[in-house]
Design a protein around this motif. Structure first.
Motif, PDB file in Angstrom:
ATOM      1  N   GLU A  70      -0.148   0.404  -5.267  1.00  0.00           N
ATOM      2  CA  GLU A  70      -0.958  -0.959  -5.275  1.00  0.00           C
ATOM      3  C   GLU A  70      -2.228  -0.695  -5.457  1.00  0.00           C
ATOM      4  OE1 GLU A  70      -0.865  -5.189  -2.928  1.00  0.00           O
ATOM      5  OE2 GLU A  70       0.820  -3.705  -2.575  1.00  0.00           O
ATOM      6  N   LYS A  71      -3.058  -1.174  -6.220  1.00  0.00           N
ATOM      7  CA  LYS A  71      -4.510  -1.126  -6.144  1.00  0.00           C
ATOM      8  C   LYS A  71      -4.985  -2.556  -6.332  1.00  0.00           C
ATOM      9  CE  LYS A  71      -4.214   2.677  -9.695  1.00  0.00           C
ATOM     10  NZ  LYS A  71      -4.589   3.029 -10.960  1.00  0.00           N
ATOM     11  N   SER A  72      -6.090  -2.576  -5.185  1.00  0.00           N
ATOM     12  CA  SER A  72      -6.689  -3.717  -5.057  1.00  0.00           C
ATOM     13  C   SER A  72      -8.319  -3.571  -4.800  1.00  0.00           C
ATOM     14  CB  SER A  72      -6.162  -4.788  -3.776  1.00  0.00           C
ATOM     15  OG  SER A  72      -6.822  -5.761  -3.625  1.00  0.00           O
ATOM     16  N   GLY A  73      -9.052  -3.636  -5.735  1.00  0.00           N
ATOM     17  CA  GLY A  73     -10.473  -3.549  -5.637  1.00  0.00           C
ATOM     18  C   GLY A  73     -10.491  -1.921  -5.727  1.00  0.00           C
ATOM     19  N   GLU A  74     -11.142  -1.265  -4.676  1.00  0.00           N
ATOM     20  CA  GLU A  74     -11.213  -0.009  -4.620  1.00  0.00           C
ATOM     21  C   GLU A  74     -10.067   0.901  -3.650  1.00  0.00           C
ATOM     22  OE1 GLU A  74     -13.561   2.226  -5.879  1.00  0.00           O
ATOM     23  OE2 GLU A  74     -14.328   0.387  -6.965  1.00  0.00           O
ATOM     24  N   ASP A  75      -9.224   0.022  -3.177  1.00  0.00           N
ATOM     25  CA  ASP A  75      -8.280   0.280  -2.185  1.00  0.00           C
ATOM     26  C   ASP A  75      -6.921   0.781  -2.934  1.00  0.00           C
ATOM     27  OD1 ASP A  75      -9.447  -0.016   0.084  1.00  0.00           O
ATOM     28  OD2 ASP A  75      -9.041  -2.110   0.292  1.00  0.00           O
ATOM     29  N   GLU A  76      -6.393   1.786  -2.650  1.00  0.00           N
ATOM     30  CA  GLU A  76      -5.086   2.225  -3.258  1.00  0.00           C
ATOM     31  C   GLU A  76      -3.945   2.452  -2.018  1.00  0.00           C
ATOM     32  OE1 GLU A  76      -5.048   4.827  -6.969  1.00  0.00           O
ATOM     33  OE2 GLU A  76      -4.090   6.188  -5.426  1.00  0.00           O
ATOM     34  N   TRP A  77      -2.860   1.882  -2.322  1.00  0.00           N
ATOM     35  CA  TRP A  77      -1.764   2.124  -1.278  1.00  0.00           C
ATOM     36  C   TRP A  77      -0.666   2.805  -1.864  1.00  0.00           C
ATOM     37  CZ3 TRP A  77       2.543  -0.836  -0.214  1.00  0.00           C
ATOM     38  CH2 TRP A  77       3.420  -0.770   0.957  1.00  0.00           C
ATOM     39  N   ILE A  78       0.180   3.600  -1.347  1.00  0.00           N
ATOM     40  CA  ILE A  78       1.124   4.132  -1.924  1.00  0.00           C
ATOM     41  C   ILE A  78       2.825   4.059  -1.007  1.00  0.00           C
ATOM     42  CG2 ILE A  78       2.313   6.336  -3.009  1.00  0.00           C
ATOM     43  CD1 ILE A  78      -0.647   7.233  -3.505  1.00  0.00           C
ATOM     44  N   LEU A  79       3.765   3.642  -1.938  1.00  0.00           N
ATOM     45  CA  LEU A  79       4.909   3.551  -1.177  1.00  0.00           C
ATOM     46  C   LEU A  79       5.780   4.289  -2.120  1.00  0.00           C
ATOM     47  CD1 LEU A  79       6.391   2.088   1.016  1.00  0.00           C
ATOM     48  CD2 LEU A  79       6.979   0.094  -0.380  1.00  0.00           C
ATOM     49  N   CYS A  80       6.915   4.833  -1.306  1.00  0.00           N
ATOM     50  CA  CYS A  80       7.873   5.792  -1.747  1.00  0.00           C
ATOM     51  C   CYS A  80       9.464   5.200  -1.430  1.00  0.00           C
ATOM     52  CB  CYS A  80       7.765   6.738  -1.536  1.00  0.00           C
ATOM     53  SG  CYS A  80       6.236   7.807  -1.667  1.00  0.00           S
ATOM     54  N   GLU A  81      10.173   5.489  -2.417  1.00  0.00           N
ATOM     55  CA  GLU A  81      11.727   5.321  -1.912  1.00  0.00           C
ATOM     56  C   GLU A  81      12.249   3.654  -2.558  1.00  0.00           C
ATOM     57  OE1 GLU A  81      13.910   7.521  -0.932  1.00  0.00           O
ATOM     58  OE2 GLU A  81      12.244   8.950  -0.628  1.00  0.00           O
ATOM     59  N   SER A  82      13.220   3.589  -3.321  1.00  0.00           N
ATOM     60  CA  SER A  82      13.515   2.552  -3.774  1.00  0.00           C
ATOM     61  C   SER A  82      13.769   1.347  -3.088  1.00  0.00           C
ATOM     62  CB  SER A  82      14.691   2.853  -4.646  1.00  0.00           C
ATOM     63  OG  SER A  82      14.543   3.889  -5.580  1.00  0.00           O
ATOM     64  N   PRO A  83      14.690   1.684  -2.000  1.00  0.00           N
ATOM     65  CA  PRO A  83      14.831   0.488  -0.955  1.00  0.00           C
ATOM     66  C   PRO A  83      13.550  -0.266  -0.319  1.00  0.00           C
ATOM     67  CG  PRO A  83      16.468   2.025  -0.554  1.00  0.00           C
ATOM     68  CD  PRO A  83      15.446   2.536  -1.572  1.00  0.00           C
ATOM     69  N   ALA A  84      12.626   0.891  -0.046  1.00  0.00           N
ATOM     70  CA  ALA A  84      11.500   0.306   0.553  1.00  0.00           C
ATOM     71  C   ALA A  84      10.599  -0.217  -0.436  1.00  0.00           C
ATOM     72  CB  ALA A  84      10.713   1.574   1.361  1.00  0.00           C
ATOM     73  N   ILE A  85      10.423   0.098  -1.513  1.00  0.00           N
ATOM     74  CA  ILE A  85       9.637  -0.600  -2.791  1.00  0.00           C
ATOM     75  C   ILE A  85      10.201  -1.667  -3.102  1.00  0.00           C
ATOM     76  CG2 ILE A  85       9.004  -0.321  -5.142  1.00  0.00           C
ATOM     77  CD1 ILE A  85       9.025   2.806  -4.716  1.00  0.00           C
ATOM     78  N   GLU A  86      11.484  -1.947  -3.221  1.00  0.00           N
ATOM     79  CA  GLU A  86      12.094  -3.371  -3.451  1.00  0.00           C
ATOM     80  C   GLU A  86      11.923  -4.163  -2.372  1.00  0.00           C
ATOM     81  OE1 GLU A  86      16.298  -2.773  -4.477  1.00  0.00           O
ATOM     82  OE2 GLU A  86      15.941  -1.449  -6.023  1.00  0.00           O
ATOM     83  N   ARG A  87      12.076  -4.104  -1.085  1.00  0.00           N
ATOM     84  CA  ARG A  87      11.998  -4.972  -0.027  1.00  0.00           C
ATOM     85  C   ARG A  87      10.493  -5.434  -0.028  1.00  0.00           C
ATOM     86  NH1 ARG A  87      16.767  -1.548   2.756  1.00  0.00           N
ATOM     87  NH2 ARG A  87      18.197  -2.764   2.023  1.00  0.00           N
ATOM     88  N   TYR A  88       9.543  -4.514  -0.207  1.00  0.00           N
ATOM     89  CA  TYR A  88       8.249  -4.626   0.147  1.00  0.00           C
ATOM     90  C   TYR A  88       7.596  -5.893  -1.186  1.00  0.00           C
ATOM     91  CZ  TYR A  88       3.156  -4.380  -0.561  1.00  0.00           C
ATOM     92  OH  TYR A  88       1.786  -4.940  -0.722  1.00  0.00           O
ATOM     93  N   LEU A  89       8.415  -5.666  -2.196  1.00  0.00           N
ATOM     94  CA  LEU A  89       8.017  -6.552  -3.255  1.00  0.00           C
ATOM     95  C   LEU A  89       8.469  -7.779  -3.262  1.00  0.00           C
ATOM     96  CD1 LEU A  89       8.317  -3.815  -6.290  1.00  0.00           C
ATOM     97  CD2 LEU A  89       5.969  -4.870  -5.331  1.00  0.00           C
ATOM     98  N   ALA A  90       9.843  -7.774  -2.832  1.00  0.00           N
ATOM     99  CA  ALA A  90      10.689  -8.721  -2.661  1.00  0.00           C
ATOM    100  C   ALA A  90       9.955  -9.810  -1.598  1.00  0.00           C
ATOM    101  CB  ALA A  90      11.967  -8.754  -2.108  1.00  0.00           C
TER     102      ALA A  90
END
Length: 176
Positions: free
Chosen positions: A56-76
């Motif tokens: 996830e990129k927002s301006g100069e910030d970049e945040w990284i998330l791994c693992e399908s369940p964690a990614i799905e729940r974060y996006l949901a």
């Protein structure tokens, strides 16, 4: 989410563990792209040496998330596909976890050598029949055509990804 927020989803160019994330990004109308890392050459560049990876990129910030369940729940949660009520959200997560068990059993069955198929039994078939029955029961009781509530939710998107992955490989399904 700010206007300058964007996402990069890293995964293979196939239906698989990133399909739920793809669907959530699309349904959430996110600004996103997909990268298909050269594998295994780029394996060591991934945080856990696995895919999928969400950036996830927002301006100069970049945040990284791994693992399908964690990614799905974060996006949901980010895009409002989870209810605010934590018990209702937990029910949706419970359904997704059941689906992950079926997918794991599917790949166990798919990847085992032919001579060992008898040893693993029909666990996949039993789990698949059970989850299909559960989905059908929930939908039969729904007055809106959604698994939970009166609008599309994480559970609906997760189920769509689940069937998109498994149905071509497992037809015909029986309904007892």
């Amino acid at each position: 989410m700010t206007a300058d927020t964007s996402f990069v989803l890293r995964y293979f160019d196939l239906i698989g563990r990133a399909e739920g994330a793809r669907l959530l990004l699309t349904a959430g109308k996110a600004n996103w792209t997909e990268e298909h890392p050269e594998w295994p050459a780029e394996k060591d560049k991934q945080p856990f040496k696995r895919l999928p990876v969400l950036v996830e990129k927002s301006g100069e910030d970049e945040w990284i998330l791994c693992e399908s369940p964690a990614i799905e729940r974060y996006l949901a949660r980010k895009f409002g596909f989870f209810p605010a009520n934590i018990k209702q959200a937990a029910e949706q997560e419970q359904l997704a976890e059941q689906q992950y068990d079926v997918v794991k059993a599917f790949f166990d069955k798919l990847l085992v050598p032919q001579e060992q198929l008898e040893k693993i039994g029909d666990g996949f078939d039993v789990l698949l029949d059970r989850i299909v029955e559960k989905h059908l029961h929930i939908l039969e009781d729904s007055s809106h055509g959604y698994l939970f509530g009166d609008s599309m939710s994480y559970a609906d998107i997760s189920c769509y990804a689940f069937y998109k992955l498994l149905l071509p490989a497992s037809l015909p399904l029986s309904r007892s």
